[in-house]
Scaffold this motif. Sequence first.
Motif, PDB file in Angstrom:
ATOM      1  N   LEU A 130     -32.503  16.484 -35.082  1.00  0.00           N
ATOM      2  CA  LEU A 130     -34.460  16.880 -34.829  1.00  0.00           C
ATOM      3  C   LEU A 130     -34.275  18.305 -34.144  1.00  0.00           C
ATOM      4  O   LEU A 130     -34.151  19.237 -33.692  1.00  0.00           O
ATOM      5  N   GLU A 131     -35.113  18.743 -35.377  1.00  0.00           N
ATOM      6  CA  GLU A 131     -36.433  20.427 -34.961  1.00  0.00           C
ATOM      7  C   GLU A 131     -37.002  20.651 -33.658  1.00  0.00           C
ATOM      8  O   GLU A 131     -36.264  21.690 -33.047  1.00  0.00           O
ATOM      9  N   SER A 132     -37.471  19.691 -33.328  1.00  0.00           N
ATOM     10  CA  SER A 132     -38.272  19.331 -31.746  1.00  0.00           C
ATOM     11  C   SER A 132     -38.953  18.462 -31.471  1.00  0.00           C
ATOM     12  O   SER A 132     -38.802  17.208 -32.850  1.00  0.00           O
ATOM     13  N   LEU A 133     -39.070  18.592 -30.440  1.00  0.00           N
ATOM     14  CA  LEU A 133     -40.289  17.006 -29.885  1.00  0.00           C
ATOM     15  C   LEU A 133     -40.998  17.550 -28.768  1.00  0.00           C
ATOM     16  O   LEU A 133     -41.380  18.536 -28.618  1.00  0.00           O
ATOM     17  N   TRP A 134     -42.542  16.743 -29.394  1.00  0.00           N
ATOM     18  CA  TRP A 134     -43.418  17.292 -29.011  1.00  0.00           C
ATOM     19  C   TRP A 134     -44.643  16.089 -28.522  1.00  0.00           C
ATOM     20  O   TRP A 134     -44.107  14.982 -29.222  1.00  0.00           O
ATOM     21  N   LEU A 135     -44.736  15.968 -27.173  1.00  0.00           N
ATOM     22  CA  LEU A 135     -44.798  14.706 -26.464  1.00  0.00           C
ATOM     23  C   LEU A 135     -46.389  15.268 -26.372  1.00  0.00           C
ATOM     24  O   LEU A 135     -46.282  16.027 -25.515  1.00  0.00           O
ATOM     25  N   ILE A 136     -47.340  14.739 -26.189  1.00  0.00           N
ATOM     26  CA  ILE A 136     -49.098  15.140 -26.010  1.00  0.00           C
ATOM     27  C   ILE A 136     -49.268  13.767 -25.306  1.00  0.00           C
ATOM     28  O   ILE A 136     -49.727  12.532 -26.002  1.00  0.00           O
ATOM     29  N   SER A 137     -49.965  14.451 -24.527  1.00  0.00           N
ATOM     30  CA  SER A 137     -50.809  13.376 -24.080  1.00  0.00           C
ATOM     31  C   SER A 137     -50.018  12.234 -22.701  1.00  0.00           C
ATOM     32  O   SER A 137     -49.842  11.090 -22.997  1.00  0.00           O
ATOM     33  N   LEU A 138     -49.052  12.414 -22.693  1.00  0.00           N
ATOM     34  CA  LEU A 138     -48.275  11.708 -22.166  1.00  0.00           C
ATOM     35  C   LEU A 138     -48.505  11.241 -20.609  1.00  0.00           C
ATOM     36  O   LEU A 138     -48.461  12.063 -19.893  1.00  0.00           O
ATOM     37  N   ARG A 139     -48.751   9.723 -20.409  1.00  0.00           N
ATOM     38  CA  ARG A 139     -49.106  10.091 -19.203  1.00  0.00           C
ATOM     39  C   ARG A 139     -48.346   8.861 -18.324  1.00  0.00           C
ATOM     40  O   ARG A 139     -47.234   7.845 -19.335  1.00  0.00           O
TER      41      ARG A 139
END
Length: 288
Positions: A130-139
């Motif tokens: 996995l080149e990258s992981l993006w976690l967006i608006s995580l609560r």
Amino acid sequence: MNRCFKSVIFFIPGWGFKGSIFELAPSDCGTPHLLRPIFLSSGDNCEVLHDGEQQGLGSKGLPILYPKGCAWEISIEAYVETLLGLRRSGKKIHLMGWSLGAILALKIAHLAQQGLRSHGHAPSLTPCSLESLWLISLRRGFPSKEIGNMKAAVERDKRLGLRLFYRDCFKGQESLYRRFKDGLERNYIESFTKKELLEGLDFLENNPVEEISVPEGLRTTLVHGTLDRIAPIEDIPKVTSRVKYMFVEGCGHLPFLCKDVLTQIMQLASLPKMRGAKGEDVLRYFEP
């Protein structure tokens, strides 16, 4: 000039939304992109792109793949199987989860690190794959009372409940909201059943994220809008891994559709190597 992209962004949307939300993305984000829904089932028969499709994937733009249907009804194993299929075809995978999708993305990343046994053998999708992981608006989590209110709104009047939810999502992004109302809103409201929406709310209630712990070596970025009403910035989970973060001023629940953010994501995903990517100075480290 034709350019074949060797990378894909695999996007997992949030509750009440689909991956087609990327249709609202600014067109001048620096990198051409191509939306492509992909079917995944919750069983063993998840569909991976055919060889011909694999070969053409990325020939017209950076592919943004997303699941058809409800993201929360697909098993973690089916997601990982799909990523394995993409990886076997030589694609570099950038996994992006938004809101509910960010919870799923974390689970997927950890299972991918362990490797997934399939058809009598054990292929491995490691953090390096996995080149990258993006976690967006995580609560961190949704209180039972809040979930109960959302369920009641859906039960009482699904259309009105979703419209009010969508309005809150776009706080600080009013121009995007107008475009959403004129286009995708009606489709989303009609396509989700009450049962699907209630099951998604059950998932949110039963899967809190007390801390952000990612597989070692996996480059991870946390993105959050400062005006987010759905996942307030003070409710970001505790960080126990070294991740990068982007706090987007004046933005609501959809910071990935802000031009500066999307431009950086596209730049990083489209480069042959992640290290030293243009725009790196915009990111800051979030130390545990």
